[in-house]
Motif scaffolding. Sequence first.
Motif, PDB file in Angstrom:
ATOM      1  N   GLY A 173       0.739  -1.145  -0.293  1.00 21.22           N
ATOM      2  CA  GLY A 173       0.096  -0.332  -0.158  1.00 21.22           C
ATOM      3  C   GLY A 173       0.351   1.132   0.106  1.00 21.22           C
ATOM      4  N   ASP A 174       2.059   0.954  -0.446  1.00 18.83           N
ATOM      5  CA  ASP A 174       2.961   2.050  -0.210  1.00 18.83           C
ATOM      6  C   ASP A 174       2.590   4.104  -1.490  1.00 18.83           C
ATOM      7  N   GLY A 175       1.927   3.395  -2.022  1.00 14.19           N
ATOM      8  CA  GLY A 175       1.126   3.936  -3.093  1.00 14.19           C
ATOM      9  C   GLY A 175       0.317   5.120  -2.506  1.00 14.19           C
ATOM     10  N   ILE A 176      -0.491   4.817  -1.848  1.00 13.96           N
ATOM     11  CA  ILE A 176      -1.393   5.179  -0.993  1.00 13.96           C
ATOM     12  C   ILE A 176      -0.788   6.103   0.100  1.00 13.96           C
ATOM     13  N   GLN A 177       0.287   5.017   0.830  1.00 13.10           N
ATOM     14  CA  GLN A 177       1.309   6.144   1.881  1.00 13.10           C
ATOM     15  C   GLN A 177       2.206   7.458   1.591  1.00 13.10           C
ATOM     16  N   ALA A 178       2.461   6.886   0.473  1.00 12.99           N
ATOM     17  CA  ALA A 178       3.473   7.917  -0.358  1.00 12.99           C
ATOM     18  C   ALA A 178       3.009   9.641  -0.618  1.00 12.99           C
ATOM     19  N   ALA A 179       1.274   9.380  -0.997  1.00 13.53           N
ATOM     20  CA  ALA A 179       0.595  10.759  -1.014  1.00 13.53           C
ATOM     21  C   ALA A 179       0.890  10.969   0.174  1.00 13.53           C
ATOM     22  N   LYS A 180       0.134   9.876   1.007  1.00 16.18           N
ATOM     23  CA  LYS A 180      -0.865  10.216   2.408  1.00 16.18           C
ATOM     24  C   LYS A 180       0.815  11.242   2.642  1.00 16.18           C
ATOM     25  N   ALA A 181       2.156  10.845   3.286  1.00 17.02           N
ATOM     26  CA  ALA A 181       3.220  11.250   4.090  1.00 17.02           C
ATOM     27  C   ALA A 181       3.930  12.266   3.102  1.00 17.02           C
ATOM     28  N   GLY A 182       3.121  12.638   2.241  1.00 12.95           N
ATOM     29  CA  GLY A 182       3.959  13.870   1.397  1.00 12.95           C
ATOM     30  C   GLY A 182       5.102  13.598   0.806  1.00 12.95           C
ATOM     31  N   ILE A 183       5.708  12.690   1.055  1.00  5.81           N
ATOM     32  CA  ILE A 183       7.464  11.868   0.547  1.00  5.81           C
ATOM     33  C   ILE A 183       7.565  12.592  -1.120  1.00  5.81           C
ATOM     34  N   LEU A 184       6.214  11.945  -1.820  1.00  3.61           N
ATOM     35  CA  LEU A 184       6.287  12.460  -3.160  1.00  3.61           C
ATOM     36  C   LEU A 184       6.623  13.797  -3.983  1.00  3.61           C
ATOM     37  N   GLU A 185       6.745  14.478  -2.109  1.00  3.49           N
ATOM     38  CA  GLU A 185       7.944  16.108  -2.416  1.00  3.49           C
ATOM     39  C   GLU A 185       9.265  16.511  -2.188  1.00  3.49           C
ATOM     40  N   ILE A 186       9.788  14.858  -1.899  1.00  3.66           N
ATOM     41  CA  ILE A 186      10.729  15.141  -1.191  1.00  3.66           C
ATOM     42  C   ILE A 186      12.126  14.132  -1.853  1.00  3.66           C
ATOM     43  N   GLY A 187      11.128  13.965  -2.267  1.00  3.60           N
ATOM     44  CA  GLY A 187      12.599  12.399  -3.037  1.00  3.60           C
ATOM     45  C   GLY A 187      13.286  12.680  -4.805  1.00  3.60           C
ATOM     46  N   ASP A 188      14.163  12.502  -3.904  1.00  6.25           N
ATOM     47  CA  ASP A 188      14.665  12.813  -5.289  1.00  6.25           C
ATOM     48  C   ASP A 188      15.348  12.000  -6.384  1.00  6.25           C
ATOM     49  N   VAL A 189      15.348  10.236  -5.867  1.00  6.58           N
ATOM     50  CA  VAL A 189      15.393   9.214  -6.367  1.00  6.58           C
ATOM     51  C   VAL A 189      14.129   8.453  -5.961  1.00  6.58           C
ATOM     52  N   TYR A 190      13.353   7.086  -6.838  1.00  5.79           N
ATOM     53  CA  TYR A 190      12.375   6.268  -6.537  1.00  5.79           C
ATOM     54  C   TYR A 190      13.095   5.194  -6.554  1.00  5.79           C
ATOM     55  N   VAL A 191      12.736   4.031  -5.504  1.00  3.49           N
ATOM     56  CA  VAL A 191      13.405   3.125  -5.445  1.00  3.49           C
ATOM     57  C   VAL A 191      12.210   2.223  -5.456  1.00  3.49           C
ATOM     58  N   VAL A 192      12.182   1.155  -5.917  1.00  8.40           N
ATOM     59  CA  VAL A 192      11.013   0.235  -5.493  1.00  8.40           C
ATOM     60  C   VAL A 192      11.688  -1.528  -5.424  1.00  8.40           C
ATOM     61  N   ASN A 193      11.516  -1.147  -4.158  1.00  8.57           N
ATOM     62  CA  ASN A 193      12.738  -2.112  -3.896  1.00  8.57           C
ATOM     63  C   ASN A 193      11.726  -3.836  -3.580  1.00  8.57           C
ATOM     64  N   LYS A 194      12.193  -4.830  -3.679  1.00 12.86           N
ATOM     65  CA  LYS A 194      11.464  -6.503  -4.257  1.00 12.86           C
ATOM     66  C   LYS A 194      10.801  -5.910  -5.186  1.00 12.86           C
ATOM     67  N   ALA A 195      11.070  -6.076  -6.205  1.00 11.69           N
ATOM     68  CA  ALA A 195      11.080  -5.768  -7.625  1.00 11.69           C
ATOM     69  C   ALA A 195      10.582  -6.875  -7.630  1.00 11.69           C
ATOM     70  N   ASP A 196      11.407  -8.126  -7.290  1.00 12.22           N
ATOM     71  CA  ASP A 196      11.182  -9.659  -8.351  1.00 12.22           C
ATOM     72  C   ASP A 196       8.849 -10.291  -7.668  1.00 12.22           C
ATOM     73  N   ARG A 197       8.744  -9.879  -6.639  1.00  7.07           N
ATOM     74  CA  ARG A 197       7.314  -9.515  -5.632  1.00  7.07           C
ATOM     75  C   ARG A 197       6.027  -9.324  -7.483  1.00  7.07           C
ATOM     76  N   ASP A 198       5.035  -9.876  -7.479  1.00  8.45           N
ATOM     77  CA  ASP A 198       4.014  -9.592  -8.190  1.00  8.45           C
ATOM     78  C   ASP A 198       3.519  -8.220  -7.927  1.00  8.45           C
ATOM     79  N   GLY A 199       3.235  -7.475  -8.759  1.00 13.25           N
ATOM     80  CA  GLY A 199       2.487  -6.153  -8.194  1.00 13.25           C
ATOM     81  C   GLY A 199       3.650  -4.777  -8.399  1.00 13.25           C
ATOM     82  N   ALA A 200       5.420  -5.224  -8.835  1.00 13.04           N
ATOM     83  CA  ALA A 200       6.026  -4.169  -9.128  1.00 13.04           C
ATOM     84  C   ALA A 200       5.696  -3.245  -9.658  1.00 13.04           C
ATOM     85  N   ASP A 201       5.778  -3.660 -11.060  1.00 16.43           N
ATOM     86  CA  ASP A 201       5.409  -3.226 -12.189  1.00 16.43           C
ATOM     87  C   ASP A 201       4.343  -1.850 -12.158  1.00 16.43           C
ATOM     88  N   ALA A 202       3.115  -2.391 -11.530  1.00 14.96           N
ATOM     89  CA  ALA A 202       2.456  -1.616 -11.355  1.00 14.96           C
ATOM     90  C   ALA A 202       2.530  -0.849 -10.130  1.00 14.96           C
TER      91      ALA A 202
END
Length: 318
Positions: A173-202
């Motif tokens: 649920g990190d997408g919702i969490q990101a918007a709620k926490a305001g971290i979309l304003e502070i990130g210079d680089v975003y990393v989607v870790n555990k990309a071997d799991r289902d849903g990483a591309d989404a």
Amino acid sequence: MADVATLVEQARAGRPRSVARLISLVEGASPQLREVMATLAPLTGGAYVVGLTGSPGVGKSTSTSALVTAYRKRGKRVGVLAVDPSSPFSGGALLGDRVRMGEHTSDPGVYIRSMATRGHLGGLAWAAPQAIRVLDAAGCEVVLVETVGVGQSEVEIAAQADTSVVLLAPGMGDGIQAAKAGILEIGDVYVVNKADRDGADATARELNHMLGLGESRGPSDWRPPIVKTVAARGEGIEEVVEALEKHRAWMEEHGVLADRRRRRAAQEIENIALTALRQRIGDLSGDQRLDALADSVVRGTSDPYSAADELIAGLTSA
């Protein structure tokens, strides 16, 4: 009392015990802290500070360890500040990231320190800015600051780092969490870790969509990249390092790096000044001046704001 000049000299020679003692002086708010900072001042400014933040469970410690490996392959000396929640009993760091980064403990080119938040909100220990300065002066070319991962107050890392890395993982649920926490304003680089799991591309697509909402960047502005990694296997880590280097080069070219460091120093000065004022006000508990001002407010001959102005004037002129 520690010989500060000797400690600094030994820290610059790569002796981890001296680095540890300097950071302990910082954490303990030692009476020698002013001398430590004055001695370190001309030796700082060379380290590139990278902050890593994200929700608990996204793999911050694993990613930090993988980044240490990547930077060491490039011949860089690396310092790590792993800021943990405080133990309610000892006040010390609770998680102990040094255990999880054990593969680097015997490397003389790496210094790892767990620091406790000690109740400080925002995911960073109050002493982190000074500890970063110690690692900088000790010759660390890259300082990685891994934060607690406490959610919405996590944005404080942006004020301490040259580059902020926000980690997310699929299925949390990190997408919702990101918007709620305001971290979309502070990130210079975003990393989607555990990309071997289902849903990483989404997760990456959703993040890219949210970053584009309301975007008003010019052609020369920085657009945060999204990198997919499997940090446990070291996959994608080189791409993260390349993204960090590109961001650093962009900041240097556009004067952003100097501006960020100037704002960071200003915030640090303000925090030190406010702490000193709070201590002086605390020392007035039961003081006749404070009691007299309180009486005037109770009687209605003064108001709290005027009384506070009078108190501040007395403190600053003393």
